[in-house]
Each structure stands twice: as C-alpha cells, then as structure tokens.
Design a protein around this motif. Structure first.
Motif, PDB file in Angstrom:
ATOM      1  N   GLN A 185      -7.452   3.236  -6.630  1.00 20.47           N
ATOM      2  CA  GLN A 185      -7.961   1.930  -6.189  1.00 20.47           C
ATOM      3  C   GLN A 185      -6.833   1.087  -5.572  1.00 20.47           C
ATOM      4  O   GLN A 185      -6.680  -0.094  -5.854  1.00 20.47           O
ATOM      5  CB  GLN A 185      -8.627   1.193  -7.352  1.00 20.47           C
TER       6      GLN A 185
ATOM      7  N   PRO B  84     -11.287   3.903   3.122  1.00 22.55           N
ATOM      8  CA  PRO B  84     -11.065   2.619   2.437  1.00 22.55           C
ATOM      9  C   PRO B  84     -10.179   1.719   3.287  1.00 22.55           C
ATOM     10  O   PRO B  84      -9.099   2.118   3.725  1.00 22.55           O
ATOM     11  CB  PRO B  84     -10.380   3.022   1.132  1.00 22.55           C
TER      12      PRO B  84
ATOM     13  N   ARG C 131     -12.406  -5.546   0.830  1.00 21.69           N
ATOM     14  CA  ARG C 131     -12.331  -4.089   0.859  1.00 21.69           C
ATOM     15  C   ARG C 131     -13.651  -3.547   1.366  1.00 21.69           C
ATOM     16  O   ARG C 131     -14.725  -3.992   0.945  1.00 21.69           O
ATOM     17  CB  ARG C 131     -12.040  -3.517  -0.532  1.00 21.69           C
TER      18      ARG C 131
ATOM     19  N   CYS D 253       0.829  -1.207   0.000  1.00 17.45           N
ATOM     20  CA  CYS D 253       0.000   0.000   0.000  1.00 17.45           C
ATOM     21  C   CYS D 253       0.862   1.255   0.000  1.00 17.45           C
ATOM     22  O   CYS D 253       0.566   2.229  -0.712  1.00 17.45           O
ATOM     23  CB  CYS D 253      -0.938   0.003   1.203  1.00 17.45           C
TER      24      CYS D 253
ATOM     25  N   ARG E 221     -10.608   8.249   0.487  1.00 12.92           N
ATOM     26  CA  ARG E 221     -11.735   7.660  -0.237  1.00 12.92           C
ATOM     27  C   ARG E 221     -11.752   8.113  -1.695  1.00 12.92           C
ATOM     28  O   ARG E 221     -12.000   7.314  -2.604  1.00 12.92           O
ATOM     29  CB  ARG E 221     -13.059   8.016   0.444  1.00 12.92           C
TER      30      ARG E 221
ATOM     31  N   GLU F 297      -9.263   6.187  -3.601  1.00 17.47           N
ATOM     32  CA  GLU F 297      -9.631   4.778  -3.765  1.00 17.47           C
ATOM     33  C   GLU F 297     -10.693   4.590  -4.849  1.00 17.47           C
ATOM     34  O   GLU F 297     -10.621   3.634  -5.634  1.00 17.47           O
ATOM     35  CB  GLU F 297     -10.125   4.198  -2.439  1.00 17.47           C
TER      36      GLU F 297
ATOM     37  N   VAL G 135      -6.294   0.072  -2.404  1.00 21.33           N
ATOM     38  CA  VAL G 135      -6.729  -1.015  -1.515  1.00 21.33           C
ATOM     39  C   VAL G 135      -7.248  -2.200  -2.324  1.00 21.33           C
ATOM     40  O   VAL G 135      -6.929  -3.359  -2.041  1.00 21.33           O
ATOM     41  CB  VAL G 135      -7.798  -0.512  -0.524  1.00 21.33           C
TER      42      VAL G 135
END
Length: 244
Positions: free
Chosen positions: A155, A235, A175, A94, A141, A144, A157
């Motif tokens: 995106q 997320p 997720r 990540c 968010r 993500e 995650v």
C-alpha cells in the motif's frame, strides 16, 4: 490556489530606511530593495525551502518587477508552488518505500503531468496542473492492494498519499487505479500490460499491526477487469492544488 508564500515586508522596510538615511535616490533604493528580495528568494530555493516554480506579486500585481514596489507600505510576495514540492517529495518517498530485489520496481516510478510523461525534474512542474505518480511494473497493483508478499509494507501509494495530505496543506491527494496509454517499464516490458489469463485473488491480507495473514484460499477472480485480454490498472497517486 493554496501555495506557500514568502513576504519580504521586513526586508523592504530595512532597506528603505537604510538607503534614505544615506541620502540615496529613489531609483537606487528601488534597485537595492529588488536585489535584496531576489537574493533572499534564491537562497530559499537553493536551500530547498521553496520551489523553483513561483509567481511574483508586487503590491498585489502579478509578474510586476520588484523595482516597481512602493517604498512606503509596499510588499513583494513570492508565491511558491506546493504542487511541485509535493510531487518531488512524493516521488522520492515512493522510491524509498519500494521493495528492492532487482531494482526494477523502484526504477519504474513515473511522473505524468496533465496526462503526459514528465521527463524534467519534478520540482519544476507548473502550477495548476494534474500530476500522476505511478509505478509501471505489471505487478504494481498486487503490491498496492497487498496481494503479493513483499519485505516492505505494501500500500505504498496510499501511505504516501496520507502523508502528503499532512505535509502539504494546499494539495489534494487521491489514490486511484488508472489505465496507461503506452510505454515501457524498467525491465523493457510493454505498458500497459495485458493479462494473459484471469487474475488470481490471493486471499492475502496485511495490516501494519498484524502483518501478513490469509483470509481465504486463492481462487481465480471473476471480476470483469481481471480477465484475460484486459489491461492491468496501475496504482496512481493524483496530486492537484486546492482551489481557495
């Protein structure tokens, strides 16, 4: 639970045969076998091939001492936690995939174990727990879901989740967008972040093949969870061990 396991039956046979040929006592043979097994176990951990979190089984008995193994047909099994390994890898991945401008987003990845912030190394996470890997920045968010243009793939995650499922057969990865109880992000901002006005649906869309595009003009969202006074949902990659 499915976890990686290392069996040392070959080690046992070699050690027993060698010591018997030398006329060594049974007690000394037990000690030699136990020492050799621990050395191999520790080497695997130090080389990064196994987690430092594990369970020892001797002839099927959990937490029994290696010295108690049967000299004929006995086995020493170290069951290593895939959960700790997966969490350690996923957190690092990540961070690697994070956009970097000020560095705050990359620094804001956090690990929660059974709902509590985990300050120790991810590799030491106990077996049987639920692990959350979450970014605490208020715009996490947007990144993500692809609602904010960045210089790396969004995106994050979801991408890491898919790889975890391929790399770690004993791990379930989901997720979700979760509320957080409190704390501070890397810039010192409050967690959770409370929306000061209604969120905006950007209309941005991203695919790996086509990159960024715009599906519609931006507009103020009418979703109930995107209104002023609501907290941002973060997320979250949720990791648990598969039950077998």
């Amino acid at each position: 639970m499915a976890r990686s396991a290392m069996r040392w039956s070959t080690v046992l046979r070699e050690q027993v045969n060698l010591q018997i040929s030398r006329g060594t006592s049974a007690q000394a043979i037990h000690a030699a076998v136990a020492q050799k097994s621990r050395l191999i176990r520790d080497a695997a951990i130090q080389q990064g091939r196994a987690s430092p979190v594990y369970v020892t089984k001797v002839d099927g008995r959990r937490d029994a001492a290696e010295e108690t193994v049967q000299l004929t047909g006995g086995t020493i099994t170290y069951v290593f936690s895939q959960l700790a390994q997966a969490a350690n890898w996923a957190l690092d991945e990540c961070r690697k995939r994070s956009p970097v401008r000020s560095g705050a987003f990359r620094k804001s990845w956090a690990v929660l174990v059974d709902g509590k912030l985990w300050d120790a190394a991810p590799a030491t996470i106990p077996m049987g727990t639920e692990v959350w890997i979450v970014n605490t920045m208020p715009y996490a968010r947007k990144i993500e879901v692809g609602g904010q243009k960045i210089k790396v793939d969004p995106q994050i995650v979801e991408a890491v989740r898919q790889i975890v499922l391929r790399r770690f057969s004993g791990i379930r990865a989901q997720r979700a967008f979760k509320p957080l109880a409190g704390g501070r992000d890397a810039r010192g901002g409050p967690v959770p972040y409370i929306l000061k006005s209604a969120g905006v649906a950007s209309g941005l869309s991203w695919t790996r093949k086509e990159g960024w595009s715009r599906k519609h003009a931006a507009y103020v969202s009418n979703r109930s969870d995107r209104q002023a006074g609501e907290q941002v949902l973060y997320p979250t990659l949720i990791l648990t061990e598969r039950i077998t």
